[in-house]
Design an enzyme around this catalytic site. Structure first.
Site, PDB file in Angstrom:
ATOM      1  N   TYR A   1      48.302  26.173 -25.374  1.00 61.75           N
ATOM      2  CA  TYR A   1      49.191  26.465 -23.739  1.00 61.75           C
ATOM      3  C   TYR A   1      49.171  27.321 -23.169  1.00 61.75           C
ATOM      4  CZ  TYR A   1      53.306  26.361 -20.988  1.00 61.75           C
ATOM      5  OH  TYR A   1      54.402  26.242 -19.712  1.00 61.75           O
TER       6      TYR A   1
ATOM      7  N   ASP B   1      53.841  23.205 -32.453  1.00 63.59           N
ATOM      8  CA  ASP B   1      53.732  22.907 -31.419  1.00 63.59           C
ATOM      9  C   ASP B   1      53.598  21.452 -31.465  1.00 63.59           C
ATOM     10  OD1 ASP B   1      54.217  22.804 -28.745  1.00 63.59           O
ATOM     11  OD2 ASP B   1      53.302  23.832 -27.853  1.00 63.59           O
TER      12      ASP B   1
ATOM     13  N   ARG C   1      76.186  32.826 -28.382  1.00 65.36           N
ATOM     14  CA  ARG C   1      74.513  33.795 -28.769  1.00 65.36           C
ATOM     15  C   ARG C   1      74.904  33.540 -30.112  1.00 65.36           C
ATOM     16  NH1 ARG C   1      73.673  38.439 -30.368  1.00 65.36           N
ATOM     17  NH2 ARG C   1      75.068  39.698 -29.058  1.00 65.36           N
TER      18      ARG C   1
ATOM     19  N   LYS D   1      59.669  19.069 -22.155  1.00 60.34           N
ATOM     20  CA  LYS D   1      59.379  18.123 -21.690  1.00 60.34           C
ATOM     21  C   LYS D   1      60.362  17.345 -21.809  1.00 60.34           C
ATOM     22  CE  LYS D   1      57.078  22.018 -20.354  1.00 60.34           C
ATOM     23  NZ  LYS D   1      56.509  22.956 -21.335  1.00 60.34           N
TER      24      LYS D   1
HETATM   25  C1  LIG Z   1      55.898  24.103 -21.775  1.00 55.56           C
HETATM   26  C2  LIG Z   1      54.863  24.471 -22.956  1.00 55.56           C
HETATM   27  C3  LIG Z   1      55.606  25.349 -23.947  1.00 55.56           C
HETATM   28  C4  LIG Z   1      56.831  26.629 -23.395  1.00 55.56           C
HETATM   29  O1  LIG Z   1      57.868  26.369 -23.026  1.00 55.56           O
HETATM   30  P1  LIG Z   1      59.168  26.395 -21.916  1.00 55.56           P
HETATM   31  O2  LIG Z   1      60.503  25.356 -22.125  1.00 55.56           O
HETATM   32  O3  LIG Z   1      58.599  26.924 -20.475  1.00 55.56           O
HETATM   33  O4  LIG Z   1      58.577  28.116 -22.364  1.00 55.56           O
HETATM   34  C5  LIG Z   1      54.849  25.456 -24.891  1.00 55.56           C
HETATM   35  N1  LIG Z   1      53.850  24.686 -25.499  1.00 55.56           N
HETATM   36  C6  LIG Z   1      53.685  23.691 -24.894  1.00 55.56           C
HETATM   37  C7  LIG Z   1      52.908  22.449 -24.988  1.00 55.56           C
HETATM   38  C8  LIG Z   1      53.835  23.185 -23.751  1.00 55.56           C
HETATM   39  O5  LIG Z   1      53.888  22.287 -22.751  1.00 55.56           O
END
Ligand SMILES: *Cc1c(COP(=O)(O)O)cnc(C)c1O
Length: 414
Positions: free
Chosen positions: A131, A205, A67, A230
């Site tokens: 998001y 982000d 962890r 992603k």
């Molecule tokens: C998918 C996504 C998230 C969240 O990520 P998870 O892996 O689904 O928890 C945050 N920001 C953006 C732009 C995303 O596409």
């Protein structure tokens, strides 16, 4: 053989990010395993009490408990840190060094970010068209813990500044650029100048762009995070998230402590899949991007399409911002089919190859219809404030042959 490419060292060795994506972050393996092994273990033993003491004191860097850190996760962390820092110099003119923490999901990475930097009474300034998970984390979970959120159109400096001036509790500006699903872009340099002037933290982000298309640390971001679920993983085979920071002391102490205590660490198996995915990131992004540009141009001239949101088209309001700070506008786009909700549903149902799914950044083209799916629960008027109109289709353009993607769109729009 050069096998110890931790942190900033990697940039001295490679000329291109593609090589860095493949070799960056590798660690010497005692068994000469070519591929990073999956350290499927919860804990790490000591030979003696003295060795245990050294590990706890930090003199011996061997992991202690998964962890807190795991060797497979550490390779993924070093790889992403090297990519995000690549070619950037710090304020002393030396190569920027970043620390990354690999989480179980993008949401977990965001949680560590916000919780370690904010406390009750603080306010986050952010924008529309975020998001969904980010927006809900801010307005539900953080709000319930006394951390507030203010939303303004941060593409407009005057609006952003007015919000800051009227809210002295703002501590942090959070941006997502390009943002979901309208592909709005926010000027990183302009946001940084506001953060400097008002002594605020800047968090970005970078999920849609990946470090190959945009490096927010080059514009002075304090923290960057990705949903590695992603493009970085790229194959839709695992969830993950990464938090990156340039204040190494903060990352090693407070951010790490919150990470460990919130318990959002990644599984080493998911980290292994992520490492495999990142190896082909440059090659995939080249194809994703080339395909997306062709799809955008195709849709833009199609009589059944009302408009296309793609920052590579000069008609997009943020075309200039994207061009200034991104190497390519990327692989995400959205478009409005003429005929509203019914036309949107009809289009989705007629697709034969493109996959009907939320998420993005996978090798296959993913198509979703926010008004009938992800945002169906939100009243139409509110949806439309974020640019989610009834016929809006969101596309994550994959790396299939472009002829097949266009043919599928053609027959679905006919
Ligand atoms: C998918 C996504 C998230 C969240 O990520 P998870 O892996 O689904 O928890 C945050 N920001 C953006 C732009 C995303 O596409």
């Amino acid at each position: 053989m050069r096998f110890t490419y931790f942190w900033g060292m990697a940039k001295k060795i490679f000329k291109g990010k593609g090589s860095l994506a493949i070799h960056g972050g590798r660690i010497p393996d005692p068994n000469y395993s070519h591929i990073t092994p999956i350290y499927a273990t919860s804990t790490f033993f000591y030979d003696s009490a003295e060795q245990g003491m050294e590990r706890f004191a930090g003199a011996d860097k061997t992991q202690i408990y998964s962890r807190w850190g795991n060797p497979t996760n550490a390779v993924a962390e070093a790889k992403i840190a090297a990519l995000e820092a690549d070619g950037i110099l710090n304020s002393q003119g030396e190569p920027l060094v970043l620390k990354a923490l690999l989480h179980a999901s993008g949401q977990a990475a965001m949680t560590t970010l916000f919780m370690s930097n904010l406390q009750a009474g603080d306010t986050v300034l952010t924008h529309y068209s975020l998001y969904g998970g980010t927006q809900e984390l801010l307005t539900k979970v953080l709000q319930a813990n006394g951390i507030h959120t203010i939303i303004a159109d941060l593409r407009d400096r005057a609006q952003a500044e007015a919000a800051i001036k009227s809210n002295p509790s703002i501590r942090l500006i959070h941006i997502e650029t390009p943002a979901n699903p309208t592909l709005q872009c926010f000027d990183l340099a302009m946001i940084r100048s506001l953060c400097d002037e008002y002594k605020l933290l800047m968090t970005v982000d970078n999920t849609f762009a990946t470090p190959l298309l945009q490096q927010p640390f080059a514009y002075g971001a304090d923290f960057v995070f990705h949903s590695t679920t992603k493009f970085l993983n790229g194959h839709g085979s695992a969830m993950g998230g990464v938090l990156l920071g340039k204040d190494l002391e903060f990352m090693r102490t407070k951010a790490w402590k919150w990470y460990v205590l919130l318990g959002g660490n990644a599984s080493p198996f998911d980290a292994y899949l992520l490492i495999q995915g990142i190896s082909t990131l440059e090659l995939r992004m080249e194809r994703h991007c080339a395909n997306a540009m062709k799809v955008a141009q195709y849709l833009d001239q199609h009589p059944a399409v009302a408009f296309v949101n793609y920052t590579g088209l000069p008609s997009h309001p943020d075309f200039a911002t994207a061009k200034k700070q991104m190497k390519h506008p990327g692989a995400m786009l959205s478009f409005e089919v003429k005929g509203g909700l019914a036309a949107g549903i009809r289009f989705i149902n007629r697709l034969e190859m493109c996959v009907k799914a939320i998420s993005l950044g996978t090798v296959d083209t993913l198509v979703s219809h926010p008004a009938s799916m992800s945002h169906a629960g939100i009243p139409k008027e509110e949806r439309e404030k974020s640019g989610i109109t009834d016929g809006l289709i969101r596309m994550s353009v994959g790396i299939e042959n472009i002829e097949d993607i266009i043919a599928d769109l053609e027959q679905a729009l006919a």
